[in-house]
Motif scaffolding. Structure first.
Motif, PDB file in Angstrom:
ATOM      1  N   VAL A 164      -0.804 -30.195  18.023  1.00  0.00           N
ATOM      2  CA  VAL A 164       0.040 -28.997  18.087  1.00  0.00           C
ATOM      3  C   VAL A 164       0.038 -28.265  16.747  1.00  0.00           C
ATOM      4  O   VAL A 164       0.189 -27.040  16.705  1.00  0.00           O
ATOM      5  CB  VAL A 164       1.484 -29.347  18.514  1.00  0.00           C
ATOM      6  CG1 VAL A 164       2.271 -29.988  17.388  1.00  0.00           C
ATOM      7  CG2 VAL A 164       2.216 -28.110  19.028  1.00  0.00           C
TER       8      VAL A 164
ATOM      9  N   GLY B  14      -4.222 -27.090  16.669  1.00  0.00           N
ATOM     10  CA  GLY B  14      -4.940 -26.502  17.794  1.00  0.00           C
ATOM     11  C   GLY B  14      -6.123 -27.323  18.257  1.00  0.00           C
ATOM     12  O   GLY B  14      -6.919 -26.870  19.083  1.00  0.00           O
TER      13      GLY B  14
ATOM     14  N   TYR C 267      -2.321 -25.248  10.958  1.00  0.00           N
ATOM     15  CA  TYR C 267      -2.051 -23.818  10.960  1.00  0.00           C
ATOM     16  C   TYR C 267      -1.233 -23.423   9.730  1.00  0.00           C
ATOM     17  O   TYR C 267      -0.370 -24.185   9.273  1.00  0.00           O
ATOM     18  CB  TYR C 267      -1.228 -23.415  12.185  1.00  0.00           C
ATOM     19  CG  TYR C 267      -1.923 -23.526  13.522  1.00  0.00           C
ATOM     20  CD1 TYR C 267      -3.163 -22.956  13.745  1.00  0.00           C
ATOM     21  CD2 TYR C 267      -1.292 -24.179  14.578  1.00  0.00           C
ATOM     22  CE1 TYR C 267      -3.777 -23.046  14.987  1.00  0.00           C
ATOM     23  CE2 TYR C 267      -1.884 -24.268  15.824  1.00  0.00           C
ATOM     24  CZ  TYR C 267      -3.136 -23.702  16.023  1.00  0.00           C
ATOM     25  OH  TYR C 267      -3.723 -23.792  17.254  1.00  0.00           O
TER      26      TYR C 267
ATOM     27  N   TYR D  11       7.010 -21.121  15.353  1.00  0.00           N
ATOM     28  CA  TYR D  11       7.058 -22.482  15.890  1.00  0.00           C
ATOM     29  C   TYR D  11       5.961 -22.660  16.947  1.00  0.00           C
ATOM     30  O   TYR D  11       5.702 -21.759  17.739  1.00  0.00           O
ATOM     31  CB  TYR D  11       8.416 -22.768  16.539  1.00  0.00           C
ATOM     32  CG  TYR D  11       9.593 -22.537  15.627  1.00  0.00           C
ATOM     33  CD1 TYR D  11      10.132 -23.577  14.871  1.00  0.00           C
ATOM     34  CD2 TYR D  11      10.167 -21.274  15.510  1.00  0.00           C
ATOM     35  CE1 TYR D  11      11.211 -23.368  14.021  1.00  0.00           C
ATOM     36  CE2 TYR D  11      11.243 -21.052  14.661  1.00  0.00           C
ATOM     37  CZ  TYR D  11      11.759 -22.104  13.926  1.00  0.00           C
ATOM     38  OH  TYR D  11      12.816 -21.884  13.085  1.00  0.00           O
ATOM     39  N   VAL D  12       5.347 -23.838  16.944  1.00  0.00           N
ATOM     40  CA  VAL D  12       4.406 -24.216  17.997  1.00  0.00           C
ATOM     41  C   VAL D  12       4.948 -25.495  18.628  1.00  0.00           C
ATOM     42  O   VAL D  12       5.291 -26.452  17.926  1.00  0.00           O
ATOM     43  CB  VAL D  12       2.988 -24.452  17.448  1.00  0.00           C
ATOM     44  CG1 VAL D  12       2.011 -24.685  18.612  1.00  0.00           C
ATOM     45  CG2 VAL D  12       2.528 -23.272  16.608  1.00  0.00           C
TER      46      VAL D  12
ATOM     47  N   THR E 148       5.040 -28.636  21.738  1.00  0.00           N
ATOM     48  CA  THR E 148       4.387 -29.426  22.769  1.00  0.00           C
ATOM     49  C   THR E 148       5.392 -30.402  23.377  1.00  0.00           C
ATOM     50  O   THR E 148       6.259 -30.927  22.670  1.00  0.00           O
ATOM     51  CB  THR E 148       3.173 -30.202  22.211  1.00  0.00           C
ATOM     52  OG1 THR E 148       2.490 -30.878  23.275  1.00  0.00           O
ATOM     53  CG2 THR E 148       3.591 -31.238  21.182  1.00  0.00           C
TER      54      THR E 148
ATOM     55  N   ASN F 212       6.310 -26.473  12.395  1.00  0.00           N
ATOM     56  CA  ASN F 212       6.867 -25.303  11.730  1.00  0.00           C
ATOM     57  C   ASN F 212       6.777 -25.488  10.228  1.00  0.00           C
ATOM     58  O   ASN F 212       7.444 -26.348   9.660  1.00  0.00           O
ATOM     59  CB  ASN F 212       8.335 -25.104  12.153  1.00  0.00           C
ATOM     60  CG  ASN F 212       9.095 -24.155  11.241  1.00  0.00           C
ATOM     61  OD1 ASN F 212       9.938 -24.597  10.465  1.00  0.00           O
ATOM     62  ND2 ASN F 212       8.786 -22.894  11.333  1.00  0.00           N
TER      63      ASN F 212
END
Length: 241
Positions: free
Chosen positions: A152, A155, A187, A194-195, A197, A208
């Protein structure tokens, strides 16, 4: 003992010099009062750490009766100021089993106990340990968690070698390194990005700004684990023997 002495020295150096004995007496009294306040805060946190470690040991004994000899050490007490510790946080404990003997070596199974606190776990009456949710994690589970987190954060969803990279390398601030070479970069995100999963029935993982956020579904609390704690936990499981 060294820390209070250093703090007192700094206070004397920073406070302005006065010509009158009365002013000097006031400065000394102020410095001593400030030092006493600092000492009281440090003592309170140390007492909380001891109680948390005792509670963690009691939880482990009650829920894992098969463990007959083990070491339990507090790794991180979150590092927040005392006044801020009533909010959500995570307490981490390193656990390793051993064979009883004179001067035994810690060479048995390794596990980590994470204690997630809820809002109000510290109040005017003290610590409410009922507001802590415990998760005992072994090496395979930790590996699965870190694979999900790295994916997450980077990627690398289609990279089937994430687990292999993790076991051979180490987590650093900007990604995963293998032999000092960046193998999986994370990232670059700003603080308000925020990403997410969905990891399990209990947790969602949030990446984050160089931190791992864990959203606990049961309590709806979002807790951030510091990158330094992540690195130390990963090294605990994968350190070279």
């Amino acid at each position: 003992m060294k820390k209070p002495i250093i703090l007192l020295t700094i206070l004397f150096l920073l406070l302005p010099k006065h010509n009158h004995a009365q002013d000097k007496g006031a400065v000394v009294a102020g410095a001593v009062g400030a030092l006493a306040a600092i000492g009281a805060g440090v003592a309170a946190i140390e007492q909380m750490k001891e109680r948390a470690e005792l509670t963690a040991t009691e939880w482990l004994l009650a829920n894992n009766p098969e463990m007959n000899s083990f070491s339990l050490k507090t790794m991180d007490f979150d590092g927040k100021k005392l006044k801020d510790m009533s909010s959500t946080s995570v307490i981490t404990f390193k656990i390793q089993e051993f064979v009883p003997a004179d001067n035994p070596e810690l060479d048995g199974k390794k596990q980590v106990l994470l204690g997630f606190t809820s809002h109000g776990w510290i109040n005017e009456y003290g610590i409410d340990f009922n507001k802590i949710k415990w998760f005992l994690i072994d090496k395979p589970e930790w590996t699965r968690m870190m694979v999900a987190y790295v994916r997450v954060a980077s990627g690398e969803w289609v990279n089937t070698h994430v687990e292999e990279t993790l076991t051979q390398g180490k987590i650093v601030n900007k990604g995963v390194k293998v032999k000092s070479k960046m193998a999986i970069p994370f990232y670059k995100l700003s603080g308000d990005m925020y990403v997410v999963t969905d990891y399990s029935d209990d947790m969602k993982f949030i990446y984050n700004e160089r931190s791992l956020g864990i959203f606990l579904k049961a309590t709806k609390d979002l807790v951030q684990i510091k990158r330094g704690s992540l690195i130390e936990l990963h090294e605990f499981f994968f350190e070279e023997v």
